[in-house]
Design an enzyme around this catalytic site. Structure first.
Site, PDB file in Angstrom:
ATOM      1  N   LYS A   1      -4.977   1.460   8.813  1.00  0.00           N
ATOM      2  CA  LYS A   1      -4.225   2.253   8.237  1.00  0.00           C
ATOM      3  C   LYS A   1      -3.509   3.063   9.373  1.00  0.00           C
ATOM      4  O   LYS A   1      -3.679   4.125   9.687  1.00  0.00           O
ATOM      5  CB  LYS A   1      -4.544   3.390   7.204  1.00  0.00           C
ATOM      6  CG  LYS A   1      -3.663   3.434   6.158  1.00  0.00           C
ATOM      7  CD  LYS A   1      -4.068   4.327   4.824  1.00  0.00           C
ATOM      8  CE  LYS A   1      -3.009   5.044   4.118  1.00  0.00           C
ATOM      9  NZ  LYS A   1      -2.099   3.989   3.623  1.00  0.00           N
TER      10      LYS A   1
HETATM   11  N1  PMP Z   1      -1.573  -1.325   1.064  1.00  0.00           N
HETATM   12  C1  PMP Z   1      -1.215  -0.579   1.723  1.00  0.00           C
HETATM   13  C2  PMP Z   1      -0.272  -1.264   2.837  1.00  0.00           C
HETATM   14  C3  PMP Z   1      -1.173   0.911   1.627  1.00  0.00           C
HETATM   15  O1  PMP Z   1      -0.470   1.657   2.375  1.00  0.00           O
HETATM   16  C4  PMP Z   1      -2.015   1.424   0.702  1.00  0.00           C
HETATM   17  C5  PMP Z   1      -2.091   2.960   0.393  1.00  0.00           C
HETATM   18  N2  PMP Z   1      -3.156   3.460   1.301  1.00  0.00           N
HETATM   19  C6  PMP Z   1      -2.639   0.456  -0.059  1.00  0.00           C
HETATM   20  C7  PMP Z   1      -2.517  -0.951   0.036  1.00  0.00           C
HETATM   21  C8  PMP Z   1      -3.652   0.919  -1.291  1.00  0.00           C
HETATM   22  O2  PMP Z   1      -4.703   1.567  -0.589  1.00  0.00           O
HETATM   23  P1  PMP Z   1      -5.476   2.728  -1.147  1.00  0.00           P
HETATM   24  O3  PMP Z   1      -5.970   1.997  -2.761  1.00  0.00           O
HETATM   25  O4  PMP Z   1      -6.849   2.863  -0.295  1.00  0.00           O
HETATM   26  O5  PMP Z   1      -4.902   3.838  -1.430  1.00  0.00           O
END
Ligand code: PMP
Length: 304
Positions: A156
């Site tokens: 991330k």
């Molecule tokens: N894909 C991307 C590119 C994201 O930025 C996010 C947000 N964190 C998600 C998927 C969803 O991830 P999460 O459920 O862990 O928030």
């Protein structure tokens, strides 16, 4: 101007400071090259007070992101847990909060600099947007989702979000709410900040974790809720673009997007253009879980 955020307290490199004082220099690798990683985490109000949802899973992913970026100092889950909870406490929120721990390369280095490392945690109020109820209209983007050969989507990292930004800004310019990206193999990947699900022949289907997606914690929660709460089969597999137009239902999921119905893709209505019953049931199970109305049997809520 910080706008409505200006009265908030931020955790910034070991101290709690006013919003305006949490600053970095323009010459940091964080600004020059996007050399940073972060998490987006939600805390929800329940009858018993505020709880952070799946905190440990988010902080484990933050550690992983830092390791892949080869940061010279890793901010561990252990180290950041208390400051993060303290930021939420100190700001005395009354409604849903979006918490963002950030770990970044400070100093004056070049793009390969591994340190010095800076760390912050911000928390801001986040009321649920209207599209959570109404659903959203989606454009299949002509921008391809990053591939693991160029940038790891599992990490991330700030810089990855320029890929998201191209897709999202194009979609908005073209009159849609958001985008859905395909990966280098031409299969459905994910949205700019959320994962994709559809229902086909009564089965819940989502692109597998090798589809150039972020390994989403909400996606994992949805898969668990499908099986344990709704007794529905959930399948992780490659999804083709043309399947989007055969879907009985579709929705996005993510920490910020929660479960958001998709009502239209590229001008084709999904169903009759209103959110479907499986999407609605999953949404209410999710809200019950995060807002503390159902038993937290998996230990996913951390009290603030
Ligand atoms: N894909 C991307 C590119 C994201 O930025 C996010 C947000 N964190 C998600 C998927 C969803 O991830 P999460 O459920 O862990 O928030």
């Amino acid at each position: 101007m910080a706008g409505s955020h200006e009265n908030l307290i931020v955790y910034f490199n070991g101290e709690f400071v006013p919003w305006e004082e949490a600053r970095v220099h323009v010459f940091t690798p964080a600004v020059k090259y996007g050399a940073g990683v972060f998490e987006g985490i939600c805390a929800y109000m329940s009858d018993q007070g505020m709880n952070v949802f799946r905190l440990q899973e988010h902080l484990a992913r933050l550690e992983y992101s830092q390791r892949v970026m080869r940061f010279e100092r890793i901010i561990s889950a252990e180290e950041i847990t208390q400051p993060l909870i303290d930021v939420v406490r100190r700001n005395d929120f009354k409604e849903t909060v979006h918490i963002r721990p950030t770990v970044y390369v400070d100093g004056v280095g070049e793009s390969s600099a591994l340190g010095p490392i800076g760390v912050s945690v911000t928390a801001v109020s986040r009321p649920r947007p209207k599209i959570a109820t109404e659903g959203c209209r989606v454009q299949v983007s002509s921008w391809q989702r990053l591939s693991d050969l160029s940038m790891p989507t599992r990490v991330k990292a700030h810089a990855n979000y320029n890929n998201s930004r191209f897709a999202a800004t194009q979609a908005k310019t073209d009159g849609y709410n958001t985008a859905l990206m395909l990966n280098a193999k031409g299969h459905v990947s994910e949205g700019p900040g959320m994962c994709f699900f559809m229902v086909r022949d009564g089965k819940v289907v989502t692109p597998s974790i090798t589809s150039s997606i972020l390994e989403s914690i909400t996606r994992d929660t949805v898969l668990e809720l499908c099986q344990s709460e709704l007794g529905l089969e959930a399948v992780e597999r490659d999804v083709d673009r043309s399947e989007l137009f055969a879907a009985e239902e579709a929705f996005f999921c993510g920490t910020a997007w929660e479960i958001t119905p998709i009502t239209n893709i590229d001008g084709f209505s999904v169903r009759d253009g209103t959110p479907g019953s499986i999407t609605r049931s999953l949404q209410s199970s999710y809200f019950d879980l995060v807002e503390g109305r159902t038993d937290d049997k998996r230990g996913w809520l951390t009290p603030v």
